[in-house]
Design a protein around this motif. Structure first.
Motif, PDB file in Angstrom:
ATOM      1  N   SER A  42       0.837  -1.205   0.000  1.00 15.10           N
ATOM      2  CA  SER A  42       0.000   0.000   0.000  1.00 15.10           C
ATOM      3  C   SER A  42       0.868   1.249   0.000  1.00 15.10           C
ATOM      4  CB  SER A  42      -0.908   0.023   1.227  1.00 15.10           C
ATOM      5  OG  SER A  42      -1.751  -1.092   1.212  1.00 15.10           O
ATOM      6  N   ASP A 162      -5.306  -1.555  -5.027  1.00 17.75           N
ATOM      7  CA  ASP A 162      -4.724  -2.063  -3.777  1.00 17.75           C
ATOM      8  C   ASP A 162      -5.615  -3.179  -3.248  1.00 17.75           C
ATOM      9  OD1 ASP A 162      -3.263  -2.480  -1.570  1.00 17.75           O
ATOM     10  OD2 ASP A 162      -3.475  -0.451  -0.728  1.00 17.75           O
ATOM     11  N   GLU A 163      -5.195  -4.404  -3.442  1.00 21.10           N
ATOM     12  CA  GLU A 163      -5.954  -5.587  -3.026  1.00 21.10           C
ATOM     13  C   GLU A 163      -7.421  -5.447  -3.381  1.00 21.10           C
ATOM     14  OE1 GLU A 163      -4.697  -7.584   0.393  1.00 21.10           O
ATOM     15  OE2 GLU A 163      -3.092  -6.172   0.845  1.00 21.10           O
TER      16      GLU A 163
HETATM   17 MG   LIG Z   1      -2.099  -2.781   2.196  1.00 22.55          MG
END
Ligand SMILES: [Mg+2]
Ligand SMILES: Nc1ncnc2c1ncn2[C@@H]1O[C@H](COP(=O)(O)OP(=O)(O)O)[C@@H](O)[C@H]1O
Lengths: 224, 322
Positions: A42, A162-163
């Motif tokens: 992140s 992000d994911e």
């Molecule tokens: Mg993360």
């Protein structure tokens, strides 16, 4: 398109989230960013969107060194980047249409253009018929797709995720990865942080691996 | 709507997509949207507007009281004046000449000569007395010159200086000025002006605080929206705008409420005021805001609303970074 030169990031409090990270992602490439939780994925993405500033080193985006960019230029930089989060951060008091329209409103687009582009984006993620719905009435997968539509509605040159499939079942994850692949095919540079290793191995795309803030053995085509 | 089948129609820029039109339309939309947002929490919004309205109405009301008092004093002929009593040996011609000369004085706006003969006549008529001169053997009244000083000279010190100067004239026996009353009245008015200014300043600060606090809460409630907007490329101006416009609406609403409160107060007070004035055979009544003053209240309200929200936005918006 993206270049990190000796980038380190230390958060206030002393934790070093990234250490001496070097890599280059060419324009139009789709790349995965992997690593255990807390590895710094992140942080790396946030550095690209200038949501954080590096402690040391340089981040270069489309030939521009972010270190030398003024604060006032940040909004315009972010308009070139679509960001998809694990939690899609939709605004609960606005319809799907208005959520997706937000980047265009911010960029000062006209009403007709907004209508056309929002519907095109919603069409791409398969939610055209839900434009009047409010986010709470949507499933998790649908909300994530609204978030993706919002990220791409402004036709960004770079898409960061992000994911994005962290909360979704394998079926939905595959669908969403497929969507990213489609955006990449029309020229968007895509960088996806994930720990869904099975999925990405099957796609056979380059991968940046982080471990405790360090970049591991360079994967093919992803590093200089 | 431009249909995909007609690319040539899409190519031409539409009037409502012109950059200036988009710019203006966006601001108009935000302006309307922020009003709409306020109307969705009517009780809270009205409480803020009420606080601002009262805070604006109080000093404005004081100002109205003062200006009405000043007008009333004008009705009472409260303009300060000096009476010059001339020596009895001064001839009528010389006295008239003096009155004419005094009119040229820089501190004097006007003079009026009252000859002792006229004064006696008036006295005899008004008092219903018979032939005073016959009774007394001579006219006991002196010639009088009434002197009205210019507005600049009409201060207590200016009047005293003028009186001293006139007293030194050889023709003048005595100068009388209603300095006490002038001094008292002017003192009270100065106090009232000063008081209005102080109350006004304090209440303007109150408006700033009320608006600032309301906007601060608003910012807190819309944290997510601010974060998301900043993340997808909103400039500070874009994020700031709805809050500034809310402040503008609060200020405008407060000013309109202040108008209403003042109009009601004046209407209510005028009933007893007219009755009282009637007893004094006066047709005096309280006057409301002049159009200029009303506009000033409106402008001040809007300005304070904007300033209050500007302060809150400056302090709290920067703290929200994605
Ligand atoms: Mg993360
Ligand atoms: N705002 C922050 N303040 C302090 N430490 C942080 C902050 N954000 C992340 N970290 C720390 O930095 C490290 C990397 O975090 P992150 O980039 O979120 O990793 P990942 O996304 O790979 O899970 C973690 O140890 C995390 O605790």
């Amino acid at each position: 398109m993206i270049q990190f030169i000796q980038v380190s990031k230390r958060y206030p409090g002393g934790h070093e989230a990234l250490r001496d990270v070097n890599f280059r992602i060419p324009r139009g490439q789709m790349t995965f960013l992997t690593g255990h939780s807390g590895a710094g994925k992140s942080t790396l993405l946030r550095l690209i969107a200038r949501l954080e500033r590096p402690t040391r080193g340089q981040v270069v985006l489309a030939g521009r060194n972010l270190d030398r960019m003024s604060r006032g230029a940040t909004p315009y930089l972010r308009r070139q980047i679509g960001i998809v989060f694990q939690n899609p951060h939709l605004l609960e008091d606005r319809t799907v249409f208005d959520n997706v329209a937000l980047p265009l409103v911010i960029a000062g687009a006209g009403r007709r253009e907004i209508g056309r582009r929002v519907r095109a984006a919603l069409d791409k993620v398969g939610l055209l018929e839900r434009e009047r719905a409010y986010p709470v009435t949507l499933s998790g997968g649908e909300q994530q797709r609204v978030g993706i539509a919002r990220a791409v509605v402004n036709r960004p040159t770079l898409l960061l995720a992000d994911e994005p499939t962290g909360n979704l079942d394998p079926e939905l994850s595959r669908e969403i990865m497929h969507l990213f692949r489609q955006f990449n095919r029309v020229g968007t540079t895509v960088l996806v942080a994930t720990h869904d290793l099975d999925l990405i191995r099957r796609l056979g795309l380059p991968e940046l691996q982080l471990r405790q803030g360090r970049l591991l053995a360079p994967a093919a085509a992803a590093t200089p | 709507m431009s249909r995909p089948g007609h690319p040539e129609r899409r190519a031409r820029p539409r009037r409502d997509d012109h950059p200036l039109a988009v710019w203006l339309l966006h601001r108009a939309q935000v302006l309307v949207a922020s009003l709409g947002r306020l109307s969705r929490t009517p009780v809270a919004s009205l409480m803020t507007v009420a606080a601002i309205g009262i805070a604006l109405a109080l000093p404005t009301g004081l100002y109205l009281v003062v200006s009405n008092l000043e007008r009333l004093s004008g009705d009472w002929n409260g303009q300060p004046s000096l009476s010059l009593f001339l020596r009895t040996e001064v001839s009528d011609v010389r006295a008239r000449g003096l009155a004419g000369r005094l009119r040229q004085d820089a501190g004097i706006a006007a003079t009026r000569f009252l000859s002792r003969a006229t004064a006696l006549q008036e006295l005899e008529q008004r008092a219903g007395l018979g032939d005073i001169q016959a009774t007394l053997g001579e006219n006991p009244l002196p010639d009088v010159i009434l002197v009205r000083p210019t507005a600049v000279a009409a201060t207590p010190t200016g009047m005293a200086g003028l009186a001293r100067r006139l007293e030194a004239l050889p023709e003048v026996a005595q100068v009388r000025l209603d300095l006490d009353w002038v001094r008292r009245f002017q003192g009270i008015m100065a106090l009232a002006h000063q008081g209005t200014l102080i109350v006004g300043t304090l209440l303007a600060l109150t408006v700033l605080i009320v608006v600032g606090n309301t906007i601060r809460l608003d910012i807190e409630n819309r944290r997510e929206e601010i974060m998301v907007s900043k993340m997808i490329g909103a400039t500070d101006g874009f994020v700031r705008r709805p809050f500034l416009y809310s402040g503008l609406w609060y200020g405008l609403g407060g000013a309109l409420l202040a108008w209403l409160l003042l109009a009601l107060a004046i209407a209510a007070l005028n009933v007893p005021v007219r009755r009282l004035a009637g007893l004094y055979l006066s047709d005096f009544s309280l006057q409301g805001l002049t159009p200029e003053a009303a506009l000033a209240v409106l402008g001040l309200g809007i300005l304070l609303g904007l300033a209050g929200s500007w302060l809150a936005v400056g302090r709290h918006l920067g703290a929200i970074e994605p």
